[in-house]
Scaffold this motif. Structure first.
Motif, PDB file in Angstrom:
ATOM      1  N   LEU A  44       0.867  -1.163   0.000  1.00  0.00           N
ATOM      2  CA  LEU A  44       0.000   0.000   0.000  1.00  0.00           C
ATOM      3  C   LEU A  44       0.906   1.215   0.000  1.00  0.00           C
ATOM      4  O   LEU A  44       1.960   1.209   0.643  1.00  0.00           O
ATOM      5  CB  LEU A  44      -0.889   0.026   1.252  1.00  0.00           C
ATOM      6  CG  LEU A  44      -2.239  -0.696   1.103  1.00  0.00           C
ATOM      7  CD1 LEU A  44      -2.033  -2.183   1.017  1.00  0.00           C
ATOM      8  CD2 LEU A  44      -3.163  -0.316   2.239  1.00  0.00           C
ATOM      9  N   SER A  46       1.070   5.694   0.052  1.00  0.00           N
ATOM     10  CA  SER A  46       0.401   6.977   0.261  1.00  0.00           C
ATOM     11  C   SER A  46       1.328   8.050  -0.259  1.00  0.00           C
ATOM     12  O   SER A  46       2.541   7.960  -0.065  1.00  0.00           O
ATOM     13  CB  SER A  46       0.174   7.244   1.750  1.00  0.00           C
ATOM     14  OG  SER A  46      -0.354   6.108   2.379  1.00  0.00           O
ATOM     15  N   ARG A  48       1.943  12.425  -1.148  1.00  0.00           N
ATOM     16  CA  ARG A  48       1.522  13.808  -0.892  1.00  0.00           C
ATOM     17  C   ARG A  48       2.365  14.741  -1.740  1.00  0.00           C
ATOM     18  O   ARG A  48       3.599  14.658  -1.735  1.00  0.00           O
ATOM     19  CB  ARG A  48       1.752  14.116   0.601  1.00  0.00           C
ATOM     20  CG  ARG A  48       1.492  15.561   1.020  1.00  0.00           C
ATOM     21  CD  ARG A  48       0.041  15.731   1.406  1.00  0.00           C
ATOM     22  NE  ARG A  48      -0.270  17.121   1.711  1.00  0.00           N
ATOM     23  CZ  ARG A  48      -0.258  17.649   2.931  1.00  0.00           C
ATOM     24  NH1 ARG A  48       0.099  16.914   3.966  1.00  0.00           N
ATOM     25  NH2 ARG A  48      -0.592  18.921   3.111  1.00  0.00           N
TER      26      ARG A  48
ATOM     27  N   PHE B  74       4.694   1.581   2.172  1.00  0.00           N
ATOM     28  CA  PHE B  74       5.461   2.652   1.547  1.00  0.00           C
ATOM     29  C   PHE B  74       4.657   3.943   1.544  1.00  0.00           C
ATOM     30  O   PHE B  74       3.440   3.922   1.399  1.00  0.00           O
ATOM     31  CB  PHE B  74       5.818   2.260   0.102  1.00  0.00           C
ATOM     32  CG  PHE B  74       6.649   3.291  -0.610  1.00  0.00           C
ATOM     33  CD1 PHE B  74       7.974   3.498  -0.250  1.00  0.00           C
ATOM     34  CD2 PHE B  74       6.097   4.077  -1.623  1.00  0.00           C
ATOM     35  CE1 PHE B  74       8.743   4.453  -0.908  1.00  0.00           C
ATOM     36  CE2 PHE B  74       6.867   5.031  -2.290  1.00  0.00           C
ATOM     37  CZ  PHE B  74       8.185   5.215  -1.929  1.00  0.00           C
ATOM     38  N   ALA B  75       5.362   5.053   1.710  1.00  0.00           N
ATOM     39  CA  ALA B  75       4.726   6.366   1.571  1.00  0.00           C
ATOM     40  C   ALA B  75       5.767   7.357   1.091  1.00  0.00           C
ATOM     41  O   ALA B  75       6.971   7.142   1.282  1.00  0.00           O
ATOM     42  CB  ALA B  75       4.111   6.819   2.890  1.00  0.00           C
ATOM     43  N   TRP B  76       5.314   8.422   0.457  1.00  0.00           N
ATOM     44  CA  TRP B  76       6.244   9.417  -0.092  1.00  0.00           C
ATOM     45  C   TRP B  76       5.627  10.813  -0.006  1.00  0.00           C
ATOM     46  O   TRP B  76       4.421  10.967   0.145  1.00  0.00           O
ATOM     47  CB  TRP B  76       6.605   9.099  -1.546  1.00  0.00           C
ATOM     48  CG  TRP B  76       5.439   9.086  -2.486  1.00  0.00           C
ATOM     49  CD1 TRP B  76       4.691   7.996  -2.829  1.00  0.00           C
ATOM     50  CD2 TRP B  76       4.859  10.196  -3.185  1.00  0.00           C
ATOM     51  NE1 TRP B  76       3.702   8.356  -3.707  1.00  0.00           N
ATOM     52  CE2 TRP B  76       3.783   9.699  -3.948  1.00  0.00           C
ATOM     53  CE3 TRP B  76       5.155  11.568  -3.244  1.00  0.00           C
ATOM     54  CZ2 TRP B  76       2.978  10.526  -4.756  1.00  0.00           C
ATOM     55  CZ3 TRP B  76       4.365  12.390  -4.056  1.00  0.00           C
ATOM     56  CH2 TRP B  76       3.300  11.861  -4.787  1.00  0.00           C
ATOM     57  N   ALA B  77       6.469  11.812  -0.127  1.00  0.00           N
ATOM     58  CA  ALA B  77       5.990  13.193  -0.239  1.00  0.00           C
ATOM     59  C   ALA B  77       6.965  13.984  -1.093  1.00  0.00           C
ATOM     60  O   ALA B  77       8.173  13.759  -1.049  1.00  0.00           O
ATOM     61  CB  ALA B  77       5.853  13.842   1.138  1.00  0.00           C
ATOM     62  N   ASP B  91       2.495   7.110   7.811  1.00  0.00           N
ATOM     63  CA  ASP B  91       1.706   6.466   6.749  1.00  0.00           C
ATOM     64  C   ASP B  91       2.345   5.152   6.292  1.00  0.00           C
ATOM     65  O   ASP B  91       1.664   4.158   6.085  1.00  0.00           O
ATOM     66  CB  ASP B  91       1.598   7.394   5.516  1.00  0.00           C
ATOM     67  CG  ASP B  91       0.532   8.472   5.691  1.00  0.00           C
ATOM     68  OD1 ASP B  91      -0.334   8.305   6.580  1.00  0.00           O
ATOM     69  OD2 ASP B  91       0.573   9.468   4.951  1.00  0.00           O
ATOM     70  N   ASN B  95       0.660   1.573   6.433  1.00  0.00           N
ATOM     71  CA  ASN B  95       0.476   0.794   5.206  1.00  0.00           C
ATOM     72  C   ASN B  95       1.060  -0.618   5.329  1.00  0.00           C
ATOM     73  O   ASN B  95       0.547  -1.561   4.734  1.00  0.00           O
ATOM     74  CB  ASN B  95       1.117   1.520   4.018  1.00  0.00           C
ATOM     75  CG  ASN B  95       0.299   2.723   3.575  1.00  0.00           C
ATOM     76  OD1 ASN B  95      -0.897   2.810   3.856  1.00  0.00           O
ATOM     77  ND2 ASN B  95       0.940   3.658   2.890  1.00  0.00           N
ATOM     78  N   ARG B 345       9.113   8.607  -5.349  1.00  0.00           N
ATOM     79  CA  ARG B 345       7.675   8.338  -5.374  1.00  0.00           C
ATOM     80  C   ARG B 345       7.326   6.851  -5.494  1.00  0.00           C
ATOM     81  O   ARG B 345       6.152   6.502  -5.581  1.00  0.00           O
ATOM     82  CB  ARG B 345       7.012   9.071  -6.538  1.00  0.00           C
ATOM     83  CG  ARG B 345       6.907  10.570  -6.334  1.00  0.00           C
ATOM     84  CD  ARG B 345       6.150  11.238  -7.476  1.00  0.00           C
ATOM     85  NE  ARG B 345       5.868  12.628  -7.192  1.00  0.00           N
ATOM     86  CZ  ARG B 345       6.746  13.606  -7.375  1.00  0.00           C
ATOM     87  NH1 ARG B 345       7.937  13.360  -7.848  1.00  0.00           N
ATOM     88  NH2 ARG B 345       6.427  14.850  -7.076  1.00  0.00           N
TER      89      ARG B 345
END
Lengths: 464, 457
Positions: A44, A46, A48, B74-77, B91, B95, B345
């Motif tokens: 999953l 996310s 921003r 995984f998460a990114w900004a 996040d 996840n 990303r």
């Protein structure tokens, strides 16, 4: 997202070196996705993205800078960079008075995806995987993807426009591999709309998975496509990519202005069969290319491009329209705050005609029936374009018969538009698309009723 | 250095410090990988002797991978603001609760391969004044227009340059940071005569502007536009195809994608069981070598912080091996080949960085002279719509010049060429000596492929 007085101040800074036009485009985008592959929920994610792009126009020159820093200091620095890039003559202090322009997309988002639990999103993937694998033993691999995004934008410019939009999109995609004696084949299905999680009230992921699986299995029996010219029937909703490529890009005013379009200087002329009425419509509720305002703050419009075969207008963005002393058609779009806007399509479609879809096939003695188109590409200068067929069959004696392997078709836009000799009553929109131009991708929709082109070149490997 | 002030451009070690700051927040029982990326670029587009647009970009961001109990999140900004980076970490952790356990899931571990020190960062490009960048684009437009009276305008002449930096820190002991600069020129020439209009596009790339050959870009773009006058479709037939180095590199790139360990393990590669077998003509030797500084795809570390290395894919037509990141390397037992590709990303995928075809010994003229009936291909369209890397089906639209009895003949357009990727590799008849290091990061020479279907009138 940004205080109105800050926006006004930043626009003033942007104009300080003599700019004639300045614009602030800010966005705040949150996205989430889930991927199942090889029988497992793999990840999953996310994301921003938040930032602003500032452009300043002086004469023929546009200066552009962007920043991820939405503070007044960050925006001012970007405004100064854009202004320096577009250095003009005069200068001085100009104050920009902003008038807020309210826009509406005419429908509400019912279930914002960020209010839906992750487990519910994952469950969709698992259901699709199980359904596809249950369809046949020949299905050897399944991948399913869920994605949503919620993007708020703010657009303000030195003409006094201040507006914004909130765009929610949800997408579901499933892809299968079938394996047989002839090797491997793939089948894919996707749905995407400018809506929230209510997408799944309208579409059943099991149904999508079954269709993707069957498409892959069908192709195991496929024979090589013919190579050469023959009549082609495109099924309802198979994808309007034919029109997107055959003329859509060629009607973009930026390409027309540079002489890079085969449709330049042709407004008012018969450019297509009288059966063709082509529309680009950003207001189409819930469709993938839906927008309330474009990325330059102009309200979305329904634009008739070709009426009964006669070219009525091109697609316009702010800069091209300003140069011609007319108004934008609401087609100034950009991939993100890091990109300059340019002329882009939204939802492009052919209006339904009067022919019975079954008659279109049965009156075709020998040809190809394409149920599902893939992507495409065009050289707007020559008008030559290609588009792929991901599910296609032979037509023999007025009947749809054997499946064909994948391949491209090639034709010339102005010629093909004139070779459309039947348009069905059964209009439907196709799957969601991403249109690429000069390195920027934007979501677009397209649609067609069943139609026939009397002759197109099929890029297969078998003699026709 | 404070975490709130981003390190200055070129201070790649500062990016690593920032990654380590996040890593310090690791909780017991979890594995963490922090990838920080940053890019700056300037792009000048000119049209009709004036600057049409001048864009200055700077972007940075972070991608965080959490692995807990063999589950990945995984998460990114697209920002390095500390508040948002903290949210990204939360996040990613959340996840990870929803990923399914996978015994091979995990982060890369240091494997002892030393990074090759290469000269990929050229300060010259960073200090180039904007006026000089504008001048390069204007000169390119002017040079292109001067080549032939039928070149009436260019759609765009573009000069662009920039820098890219990245750093990775992980709980498995990875600490890596790397950087590179790039510079490019590109032009689309529009040629008009009567009611015919053709576009010829060309470009060049380098680590800085001094490596760009402006005159050659103008020559090639204008020649490609002008030589198409009078082009028509020809009848459908079987013939030989001569792919210019750029076109050859495109086809080889798709073929190399089929050798990704991920496609192989997940049953999406027709070459999965073919290791050690002849999958291409003996003339074909293909390596992926990001340690070769001549390549624009050269790099120091892969997307998981392992040193880039030379990998043989096909030697004398025999399939030698596949490319792997740490996941596919672990699952296949082959180990990572340093082929993780990603930005901030996304999670690491598997891919080639700097493909290079070993050149043959014959000049292009000789190759053409050896073709009885064929077509020299200068552009291909529909690569995303008519090529399927799983089934191998290959069908694209082309523009080019017909070859008859070893001599270049009339130009051709609005036709397709079709085969399968498996056949194309085996049907290679000759490899040219004209190796070109291409802007896309690959190196290729002209390829002659026998017995391809042309779809035309």
């Amino acid at each position: 997202m940004i205080d109105e007085s800050v926006v006004s101040h930043v626009l003033g800074t942007a104009l300080r070196t003599g700019g004639e036009f300045a614009e602030v485009y800010a966005e705040d985008k949150r996205s989430s996705g889930a991927l199942l592959d090889d029988g497992k929920v793999e990840e999953l994610t996310s994301g921003r993205d938040r930032g602003a792009g500032i452009r300043v126009v002086v004469g023929e020159t546009t200066g552009f800078a962007h920043t991820a820093d939405l503070s007044e200091a960050g925006l001012t620095a970007a405004a100064e960079a854009a202004a320096a890039a577009a250095r003009g003559g005069g200068g001085g202090v100009r104050t920009v008075a902003l008038t807020r322009r309210q826009v509406s997309r005419g429908y509400d988002i019912e279930v914002f995806p960020d209010t839906v639990g992750k487990a519910d999103k994952v469950a969709l993937l698992t259901r699709a995987d199980e359904t596809a694998r249950a369809e046949a033993g020949a299905i050897t691999q399944v991948s399913a993807r869920y994605a949503d995004s919620r993007k708020r934008i703010l657009v303000a410019n030195s003409d006094g426009v201040l507006t914004g939009d909130e765009i929610v999109r949800t997408l579901f995609w499933v892809s299968c591999v079938a394996t047989g004696d002839t090797g491997m084949q793939t089948g894919r299905e996707s749905v995407g709309h400018t809506v929230g999680f209510e997408l799944f009230d309208r579409y059943d992921v099991e149904d999508l998975a079954r269709r993707a699986a069957r498409r892959a299995i069908t192709k195991l029996e496929a024979r090589p496509a013919p190579s050469g010219q023959m009549p082609v029937v495109i099924g309802s909703g198979g994808g309007g990519v034919l029109f997107h490529e055959a003329c859509g890009h060629g009607l973009e005013a930026d390409l027309v202005a540079k002489g890079a379009s085969v449709f330049r200087d042709r407004v008012g002329e018969q450019v297509a069969s009288p059966l063709v009425t082509l529309v680009d419509d950003g207001t189409m509720a819930r469709e993938w290319g839906n927008i309330a305002v474009d990325d330059e703050g102009h309200p979305a419009q329904r634009n008739v491009l070709i009426q009964d075969g006669v070219l009525t207008d091109y697609l316009w963005d702010h800069l091209r329209a300003r140069k011609e002393g007319r108004s934008s058609s609401g087609n100034g779009r950009r991939e993100s705050y890091q990109h300059l806007p340019m002329v882009r399509m939204t939802n492009t479609y052919l209006l339904a005609g009067a022919d019975d879809p079954d008659d279109i096939v049965s009156s075709t003695d020998h040809g190809v029936f394409i149920r599902q188109l893939g992507g495409g590409q065009v050289n707007t200068a020559t008008g030559d374009f290609v588009f792929g067929m991901t599910e296609a069959y032979l037509i023999e004696g007025g009947r749809v018969t054997e499946p064909l392997r994948e391949g491209n078709l090639i034709g010339n836009g102005p010629e093909v538009l004139n070779r459309i000799d039947a348009v069905g009553t059964d209009f439907a929109m196709g799957p969601p698309g991403t249109c690429g131009k000069d390195g920027q991708g934007v979501p677009v929709g397209d649609g067609v009723p069943t139609l026939r082109v009397t002759s197109l070149t099929i890029g297969g490997t078998a003699a026709s | 250095m404070s975490a709130t002030t981003p390190p200055s451009v070129g201070d790649t070690a500062g990016l690593l410090t920032l990654a380590e700051t996040v890593l310090a927040q690791t909780l017991p029982g979890e594995h963490l990988e922090v990838f920080v990326g940053r890019g700056r670029s300037t792009s000048v587009r000119v049209y009709g002797g004036e600057v049409e647009s001048l864009t200055s970009s700077s972007a940075s961001g972070v991608g965080i991978r959490v692995v807990t109990d063999r589950r990945q999140g995984f998460a990114w900004a697209g920002t390095l603001e500390p508040d948002i980076v903290r949210d990204v970490l939360d996040d990613a952790r959340d996840n990870a609760r929803f990923g399914e356990p996978d015994e091979f899931q995990g982060l890369a571990e240091p494997d002892g391969v030393e990074a090759v020190d290469q000269d990929l960062w050229h300060d010259a490009v960073l200090s180039l004044p904007v006026a000089d960048k504008i001048d390069l684009a204007l000169r390119l437009e002017q040079a292109t227009l001067s080549r032939d009276p039928r070149i009436r305008r260019v759609r765009n002449a573009v000069y662009g340059d920039g820098s890219g930096e990245a750093a990775i820190a992980s709980t498995t002991g990875i600490r890596a940071s790397w950087r590179s600069t790039s510079s490019r020129l590109a032009v689309s020439a529009i040629a008009e005569d009567g009611d015919e209009t053709y576009v010829g596009a060309f470009g060049d790339a380098g680590r800085d502007h001094l490596e760009l050959d402006l005159e050659d870009v103008a020559d090639q773009a204008s020649a490609r536009a002008v030589r198409l006058f009078g082009a028509r479709a020809v009848p459908s037939q079987r013939l030989s195809v001569v792919l210019e180095p750029r076109m050859a590199a495109t086809v080889l790139g798709i073929a190399a994608g089929m050798l990704s360990g991920e496609r192989v393990l997940k049953g999406r590669s027709p070459f999965a069981d073919r290791r050690g077998e002849q999958i291409a003509a003996p003339a074909v030797t293909l390596v992926d070598d990001p340690t070769d500084s001549r390549s624009y795809g050269a790099d120091t570390f892969d997307g998981e912080g392992l040193a880039c290395r030379r990998n043989e894919l096909i030697v004398d037509g025999v399939l030698r091996g596949f490319l792997h990141n740490s996941y596919t390397g672990r699952r296949s037992g082959a180990g990572s080949t340093g082929s993780a590709v990603r930005g901030f990303r996304s999670t690491p995928g598997v891919g080639h960085l700097a493909l290079a075809l070993t050149p043959g010994d014959r000049a292009v003229d000789e190759l053409v002279a050896g073709v009885d009936r064929g077509v020299l291909v200068q552009s291909m369209t529909g690569l995303h719509s008519g090529v399927n890397a799983v089934s191998g089906d290959f069908s694209v639209g082309i523009e080019g010049v017909m070859i008859r009895d070893g001599v270049l003949g009339e130009p051709v357009r609005e036709v397709t060429i079709g085969s399968t990727l498996q056949r194309l590799l085996l049907d290679v008849v000759a490899v040219g000596a004209d190796l070109e290091w291409l802007p896309g990061g690959s190196a290729s020479s002209t390829l002659v492929i026998g017995d391809v279907s042309l779809g035309g009138t």
